[in-house]
Motif scaffolding. Structure first.
Motif, PDB file in Angstrom:
ATOM      1  N   PRO A  68      39.211 -69.241 -45.286  1.00  0.00           N
ATOM      2  CA  PRO A  68      39.003 -70.296 -44.289  1.00  0.00           C
ATOM      3  C   PRO A  68      38.151 -69.832 -43.100  1.00  0.00           C
ATOM      4  CG  PRO A  68      41.294 -70.273 -44.979  1.00  0.00           C
ATOM      5  CD  PRO A  68      40.643 -69.040 -45.556  1.00  0.00           C
ATOM      6  N   ILE A  69      38.234 -68.560 -42.757  1.00  0.00           N
ATOM      7  CA  ILE A  69      37.406 -68.017 -41.671  1.00  0.00           C
ATOM      8  C   ILE A  69      35.948 -67.995 -42.109  1.00  0.00           C
ATOM      9  CG2 ILE A  69      36.916 -65.961 -40.283  1.00  0.00           C
ATOM     10  CD1 ILE A  69      39.954 -65.343 -40.435  1.00  0.00           C
ATOM     11  N   VAL A  70      35.703 -67.540 -43.322  1.00  0.00           N
ATOM     12  CA  VAL A  70      34.342 -67.508 -43.861  1.00  0.00           C
ATOM     13  C   VAL A  70      33.768 -68.922 -43.885  1.00  0.00           C
ATOM     14  CG1 VAL A  70      32.918 -66.981 -45.881  1.00  0.00           C
ATOM     15  CG2 VAL A  70      34.778 -65.432 -45.227  1.00  0.00           C
ATOM     16  N   ASP A  71      34.548 -69.864 -44.386  1.00  0.00           N
ATOM     17  CA  ASP A  71      34.081 -71.246 -44.477  1.00  0.00           C
ATOM     18  C   ASP A  71      33.768 -71.814 -43.097  1.00  0.00           C
ATOM     19  OD1 ASP A  71      34.422 -71.046 -47.221  1.00  0.00           O
ATOM     20  OD2 ASP A  71      36.337 -72.129 -47.220  1.00  0.00           O
ATOM     21  N   LEU A  72      34.610 -71.518 -42.119  1.00  0.00           N
ATOM     22  CA  LEU A  72      34.387 -71.982 -40.753  1.00  0.00           C
ATOM     23  C   LEU A  72      33.103 -71.401 -40.175  1.00  0.00           C
ATOM     24  CD1 LEU A  72      35.144 -73.349 -38.093  1.00  0.00           C
ATOM     25  CD2 LEU A  72      36.676 -71.402 -37.641  1.00  0.00           C
ATOM     26  N   LEU A  73      32.920 -70.106 -40.342  1.00  0.00           N
ATOM     27  CA  LEU A  73      31.717 -69.465 -39.814  1.00  0.00           C
ATOM     28  C   LEU A  73      30.465 -69.978 -40.514  1.00  0.00           C
ATOM     29  CD1 LEU A  73      33.217 -65.906 -39.412  1.00  0.00           C
ATOM     30  CD2 LEU A  73      32.521 -67.437 -37.557  1.00  0.00           C
ATOM     31  N   GLU A  74      30.566 -70.230 -41.804  1.00  0.00           N
ATOM     32  CA  GLU A  74      29.428 -70.796 -42.530  1.00  0.00           C
ATOM     33  C   GLU A  74      29.111 -72.199 -41.992  1.00  0.00           C
ATOM     34  OE1 GLU A  74      27.742 -71.191 -47.064  1.00  0.00           O
ATOM     35  OE2 GLU A  74      29.907 -71.082 -46.799  1.00  0.00           O
ATOM     36  N   ALA A  75      30.146 -72.999 -41.757  1.00  0.00           N
ATOM     37  CA  ALA A  75      29.938 -74.346 -41.213  1.00  0.00           C
ATOM     38  C   ALA A  75      29.326 -74.297 -39.813  1.00  0.00           C
ATOM     39  CB  ALA A  75      31.265 -75.106 -41.174  1.00  0.00           C
ATOM     40  N   ALA A  76      29.610 -73.230 -39.090  1.00  0.00           N
ATOM     41  CA  ALA A  76      29.065 -73.070 -37.737  1.00  0.00           C
ATOM     42  C   ALA A  76      27.635 -72.539 -37.750  1.00  0.00           C
ATOM     43  CB  ALA A  76      29.965 -72.149 -36.917  1.00  0.00           C
ATOM     44  N   GLY A  77      27.135 -72.173 -38.935  1.00  0.00           N
ATOM     45  CA  GLY A  77      25.747 -71.743 -39.039  1.00  0.00           C
ATOM     46  C   GLY A  77      25.530 -70.285 -39.378  1.00  0.00           C
ATOM     47  N   ALA A  78      26.550 -69.618 -39.894  1.00  0.00           N
ATOM     48  CA  ALA A  78      26.401 -68.207 -40.259  1.00  0.00           C
ATOM     49  C   ALA A  78      25.323 -68.025 -41.316  1.00  0.00           C
ATOM     50  CB  ALA A  78      27.722 -67.653 -40.799  1.00  0.00           C
ATOM     51  N   ASN A  79      24.532 -66.984 -41.143  1.00  0.00           N
ATOM     52  CA  ASN A  79      23.558 -66.589 -42.150  1.00  0.00           C
ATOM     53  C   ASN A  79      24.342 -65.860 -43.237  1.00  0.00           C
ATOM     54  OD1 ASN A  79      21.749 -64.961 -43.666  1.00  0.00           O
ATOM     55  ND2 ASN A  79      20.231 -65.119 -42.034  1.00  0.00           N
ATOM     56  N   MET A  80      24.519 -66.495 -44.376  1.00  0.00           N
ATOM     57  CA  MET A  80      25.379 -65.928 -45.410  1.00  0.00           C
ATOM     58  C   MET A  80      24.732 -64.755 -46.135  1.00  0.00           C
ATOM     59  SD  MET A  80      28.137 -67.338 -44.743  1.00  0.00           S
ATOM     60  CE  MET A  80      29.171 -66.744 -46.096  1.00  0.00           C
ATOM     61  N   ALA A  81      23.422 -64.624 -46.079  1.00  0.00           N
ATOM     62  CA  ALA A  81      22.779 -63.421 -46.616  1.00  0.00           C
ATOM     63  C   ALA A  81      23.169 -62.221 -45.759  1.00  0.00           C
ATOM     64  CB  ALA A  81      21.269 -63.589 -46.666  1.00  0.00           C
ATOM     65  N   VAL A  82      23.204 -62.417 -44.449  1.00  0.00           N
ATOM     66  CA  VAL A  82      23.659 -61.364 -43.535  1.00  0.00           C
ATOM     67  C   VAL A  82      25.127 -61.059 -43.809  1.00  0.00           C
ATOM     68  CG1 VAL A  82      24.154 -60.811 -41.111  1.00  0.00           C
ATOM     69  CG2 VAL A  82      21.970 -61.860 -41.730  1.00  0.00           C
ATOM     70  N   ALA A  83      25.919 -62.097 -44.050  1.00  0.00           N
ATOM     71  CA  ALA A  83      27.346 -61.908 -44.329  1.00  0.00           C
ATOM     72  C   ALA A  83      27.554 -61.040 -45.560  1.00  0.00           C
ATOM     73  CB  ALA A  83      28.029 -63.266 -44.516  1.00  0.00           C
TER      74      ALA A  83
END
Length: 96
Positions: A68-83
């Motif tokens: 759920p933290i990952v999903d929240l950060l992704e929804a907030a605009g996280a660069n998932m390649a960086v993740a």
């Protein structure tokens, strides 16, 4: 979380982001409306790289409790390649 290559100001943002994301992702505010949770995260930072670094930390969880933290950060605009890259670096460090 320690990311020594980042300036201290960005490390402080990551520390704050960690707490906000945890509270809204898996903590006492996990039932808050999604828009409110995303807004709380973005109030800390909207930098996709910093959001991605924090998402990478959450991705290291072997039991996927932090999803759920990952999903929240992704929804907030996280660069998932960086993740993904940061998660790989953290996993490597943990093997040492």
């Amino acid at each position: 979380m320690d990311v020594p290559s980042l300036p201290q100001s960005q490390r402080l943002v990551l520390a704050e982001l960690s707490g906000v994301a945890r509270r809204h992702g898996t903590g006492d505010r996990r039932d808050a409306p999604r828009e409110a949770a995303v807004a709380a995260v973005r109030a800390v930072t909207d930098d996709p790289v910093l959001l991605g670094i924090q998402a990478g930390v959450a991705l290291v969880d072997p039991h996927d409790i932090n999803r759920p933290i990952v999903d929240l950060l992704e929804a907030a605009g996280a660069n998932m390649a960086v993740a993904e890259q940061h998660a790989a670096e953290v996993r490597e460090r943990l093997r040492l």
